[in-house]
Design an enzyme around this catalytic site. Structure first.
Site, PDB file in Angstrom:
ATOM      1  N   HIS B 285     100.884 105.018  92.013  1.00 56.62           N
ATOM      2  CA  HIS B 285     100.316 103.823  92.667  1.00 56.62           C
ATOM      3  C   HIS B 285     100.575 102.559  91.866  1.00 56.62           C
ATOM      4  CE1 HIS B 285      98.198 105.880  95.934  1.00 56.62           C
ATOM      5  NE2 HIS B 285      97.937 106.833  95.064  1.00 56.62           N
ATOM      6  N   ASP B 345      95.403 109.589  90.583  1.00 54.99           N
ATOM      7  CA  ASP B 345      95.564 110.396  91.797  1.00 54.99           C
ATOM      8  C   ASP B 345      96.995 110.347  92.317  1.00 54.99           C
ATOM      9  OD1 ASP B 345      95.159 107.650  92.275  1.00 54.99           O
ATOM     10  OD2 ASP B 345      94.812 108.054  94.396  1.00 54.99           O
ATOM     11  N   GLU B 346      97.318 111.338  93.102  1.00 54.26           N
ATOM     12  CA  GLU B 346      98.543 111.375  93.911  1.00 54.26           C
ATOM     13  C   GLU B 346      99.811 110.974  93.164  1.00 54.26           C
ATOM     14  OE1 GLU B 346      96.990 110.438  98.352  1.00 54.26           O
ATOM     15  OE2 GLU B 346      97.216 108.681  97.090  1.00 54.26           O
ATOM     16  N   VAL B 347     100.104 111.641  92.067  1.00 58.20           N
ATOM     17  CA  VAL B 347     101.334 111.318  91.343  1.00 58.20           C
ATOM     18  C   VAL B 347     102.495 112.097  91.968  1.00 58.20           C
ATOM     19  CG1 VAL B 347     102.469 111.274  89.106  1.00 58.20           C
ATOM     20  CG2 VAL B 347      99.993 110.934  89.250  1.00 58.20           C
TER      21      VAL B 347
END
Lengths: 549, 549
Positions: B285, B345-347
């Site tokens: 992100h 989060d969400e790598v």
């Protein structure tokens, strides 16, 4: 920056193309995200039928640019409708950038565009008329230096062309108002491009209605379908039956539309080429009517005695029809449009079934136990009444489905989500004109870019002859009021309704989602800058974000 | 009328009851419509822990009523936080009804309530402190004539009690401001009651943030989780690295938060007992970070050469950690809260996988092909950095799931929709405090009354010991920014977030949907009257509809 820098960039490319694109409609999933490329059509929305944009750029000086009546125009300074429109579009074009006032002494440069001439070509401009389903909204716009010319047979086309002209103006990278040499020939694909708002489930303050009429004009909508009363409340203040709103509105004077409110809304709409078609839905959806009008509704029974609750309009009493005659007589004078919407949807038979008097009446009439015959009996008499007061009528599809005899100019409103194409086929086969709302119930919300779903819908995809297709005169986006009021209506409506606006105005082949996304994102920022909180399509920004909360 | 007449009606009934109701939680379908009955608790939201409302009514005269510091209070006129709050609540209580100004000569009647005394009982009122997760927000409110007394150990409880007091005031049928004799003892069920706003996907003007902080206070929220930067834009103006926003914001000065903007938001929040926890999410992100900080992101490869695009933060360079050290050093001074949210989060591993240098580094470190080890390697070093600058941290659940070593005071943020209870079990079993967001992603919208779904969610329904349950310190409603900006954020948030507010504040047994519906409908009209466009729950109306568009 979004709307302007990007548009400026496209000027580097040679952009000469016609808007009627090849049909290349990708029926992919709805949640696919179109990329935000640049459209060769800038921020035009809805896309005109024919557009030719050159790379030659002119500047508009706020100090010298003006919109004028052309000398040859059949419409002059006495046409309030146009003069108001000139002022409005002058403000839109020069938002906050004409602060120093006019400076007539400033000499226009040769590359300046100094004026827009508006030329009404028909002898009768219709300046003082109300728009109708047959109004001519076509126009031709030729943007050149030093003068741009907007030609239209009637004022209605001039209004549409002014909006288009304002959409062609952009800021160059130095902030200078600019416009490209452009030729446009434009007209609507469908004559009826409506929006339904519901002022019964929630009362909408006048200000909200006016703001949305304004936004409708930006999107070339031309019918405000005013679903004014329904079960929950009766905000229409009737001169003949004032007790209807006195007892049926949420509040007898803060939550009603007075005769002067209604008049103001109709005139505000007229000045923008928008018809106001009121809907007084009967015999169902009438709980609020019963509060002010004794004996209008059918008493429901629980066993052998009245339960205290009421059902649809009582179809067996003569007083019902006396009331309807007087009521619609008033409606016909208050609302100038040639049509009134009579509803006729979703009639619940359970109350009629419970009532012994109704049962007896059914027997007398030989209806057996088919209550749709009773419904048709009522509707038939209502239609006859409305015919005698010289109004055309629109009705929801059930009335047609139930076989009620309809006048030949009746507009059948198709709204049910299942078997839409079959319904359109049947209605047009029977020779009736029809409008479509089934794909455009904007009160149903979902996560993501649902505007694409509305955009993809195609009113003429059903099987039928050319003659049948011609009977589809348009459609309406519907925003029912269960979950919207002044707090959230406007952002929920725009730009989702804009998708419907383009589908109903532009050529049927205009279906490219990427191009639409690019133009619509800019169009939505323009709506924001003009003061309407139109919500975002997706991640991104506007140069001028919404200023309120 | 809605909020006042109905409430007046309930006074006819004897209303003496305690708020901790029997658990009677009907797990019926979500779209079932609660009826709008009257709650014995009027318009209180969230419901206090213990409420006793009598039928005795006092009047409040706008001319004579005042909020004062109690003589015994440890906090006096020098406490700006309280003095500001008195002014605010005076305005809410007497909205537009104190036009003639004060009239000290008017003699109070015996049945009048002439003042509310605010009594801070602890020696340290914490007036000049920042709120924290351990702040005492409890208060006792005794409404009697002629004086109402609000006792609280700290200013935080006084703020909550002032809101509750303002919610007890209503207009009787003659429009007179009234309040019932009432006793309340109140405190929050959970210490962390947060709201996440995302200022990266869309920039939110300061005005929007402040308005929503205000609304948070009305709903007794106490944490503003500011998801300030993300892939699409970097609006945080860093003093140390100004190039981050210069190149990473949507616009370098119209779409950024300057140091003074941030300061203003933090102080505005503090005055309402709200913590500001910023989130600087890494290593994923972070696309917008890369625009202003060379070599911070991993170059992705296409075959043997760089593709020109970038992936997560580059975890193999020492410069990355030098940057992070300086950056978070600044963050630690700008944001006074004891915690910072570090994301995690969400790598997405695909870019790391494509890069030959990263591949080599993986080999050197003995990570094999397990890229979650590389992610953990980065996060571990980041956490160590943040520890050295004396900040606690919050992280999204993946960081815990991947087995990164965490400080004992870490707050694990559970957001994934699947296996929520298992996750809470695991996190608390490992001894970490946790907050819940999984049921409260308010960016996901759907047709109907989805507030009920948020209201029904129960943070402690997982299997675990009492000790484990105590580690659940609260939750956060999240409104991610893909589809919201200044145009639609506020009505989309309220009153849907209010449902979460009550779930996190009130007793766990407060779950009656009918009672909640009645109170929430009134609470939403109150928010509208106070100027926030909170959307309707369902068909109905407010006495004072929203005044803007």
């Amino acid at each position: 920056m979004f709307a302007t820098l990007k548009f400026a960039a496209l000027l580097l490319a040679v952009v000469v193309c016609w808007a009627t694109q090849d049909y290349d409609y990708d029926d992919a999933e709805i949640d696919e995200e179109p990329t935000l490329g640049d459209s060769p059509y800038g921020s035009l929305w809805p896309l005109p039928q024919k557009v030719q944009i050159s790379t030659v750029v002119f500047k508009l000086s706020g100090a010298s640019f003006h919109i004028f009546d052309a000398k040859e125009s059949s419409s002059g300074a006495s046409c309030r409708l146009l003069q108001n429109a000139y002022r409005r579009y002058d403000e839109y074009i020069f938002t906050s950038s004409r602060k120093q006032g006019k400076n007539k002494s400033k000499k226009a440069l040769s590359s300046d565009m100094s004026e827009l001439q508006v030329w009404i070509t028909s002898a009768d401009s219709e300046c003082d008329s109300y728009p109708s389903v047959t109004s001519d909204e076509s126009y031709k716009l030729s943007v050149d230096s030093p003068v741009a010319v907007l030609k239209a047979p009637k004022v209605w086309g001039a209004l549409r062309g002014l909006e288009t002209f304002s959409q062609l103006v952009y800021k160059d990278e130095y902030g200078a108002k600019s416009i490209n040499r452009t030729d446009i020939h434009d007209f609507p694909r469908f004559a009826h491009r409506g929006l339904l708002l519901d002022t019964s489930r929630h009362f909408l303050p006048i200000k909200v209605i006016l703001a949305n009429l304004e936004a409708m004009a930006w999107n070339k909508f031309n019918v405000f379908h005013w679903h004014i009363v329904d079960d929950p409340s009766f905000p229409y203040l009737s001169r003949t039956f004032p007790q209807l709103s006195q007892h049926g509105a949420y509040h007898p004077y803060t939550h009603v539309y007075t005769p002067s409110d209604v008049k103001m809304i109709i005139e505000f709409a007229r000045l923008r080429g928008i018809r106001v078609v009121p809907e007084f839905d009967t015999p169902g959806h009438t709980q609020s009517w019963g509060k002010g009008q004794k004996d209008l509704l059918t008493p429901c029974y629980s066993g052998a005695s009245p339960s205290g609750s009421f059902g649809p309009v009582n179809p067996m009493l003569n007083t019902t029809y006396d009331f309807m005659r007087m009521f619609f007589k008033e409606v016909s004078t208050v609302f100038p449009d040639a049509y009134v919407h009579l509803g006729g949807d979703e009639v619940d038979f359970s109350c009629w079934k419970s009532n012994p008097d109704i049962q007896k009446f059914m027997e007398q009439q030989g209806f057996g136990t088919d209550y749709s015959k009773l419904e048709s009996f009522y509707i038939q008499r209502l239609l006859d009444i409305v015919t005698t007061i010289n109004k055309g009528y629109m009705i929801w599809q059930e009335v047609f489905d139930n076989g009620v005899k309809l006048k030949s100019d009746t507009v059948v409103h198709v709204w049910m989500g299942n078997k839409v194409e079959e319904e359109l086929q049947k209605v047009t086969e029977a020779g009736f004109t029809t409008i479509l709302s089934a794909p455009w119930y904007l009160d149903y919300i979902s996560y993501g870019q649902d505007w694409q779903k509305y955009y993809r819908a195609e009113p003429l995809s059903f099987k039928g002859t050319d003659a049948q297709k011609k009977l589809v005169i348009g459609g309406e986006a519907c925003l029912w009021g269960e979950y919207v009021d002044a707090t959230n209506l406007t952002p929920r409506l725009w730009p989702r309704a804009s998708a419907v606006g383009e589908r109903l105005w532009s050529d049927g082949d205009v279906r490219d989602l990427n191009d639409a996304y690019s133009r619509l994102a800019k169009h939505r920022c323009r709506m924001v800058q003009r003061g309407i909180p139109a919500e975002p399509l997706f991640t991104g920004y506007c140069a001028h974000e919404y200023k309120e909360v």
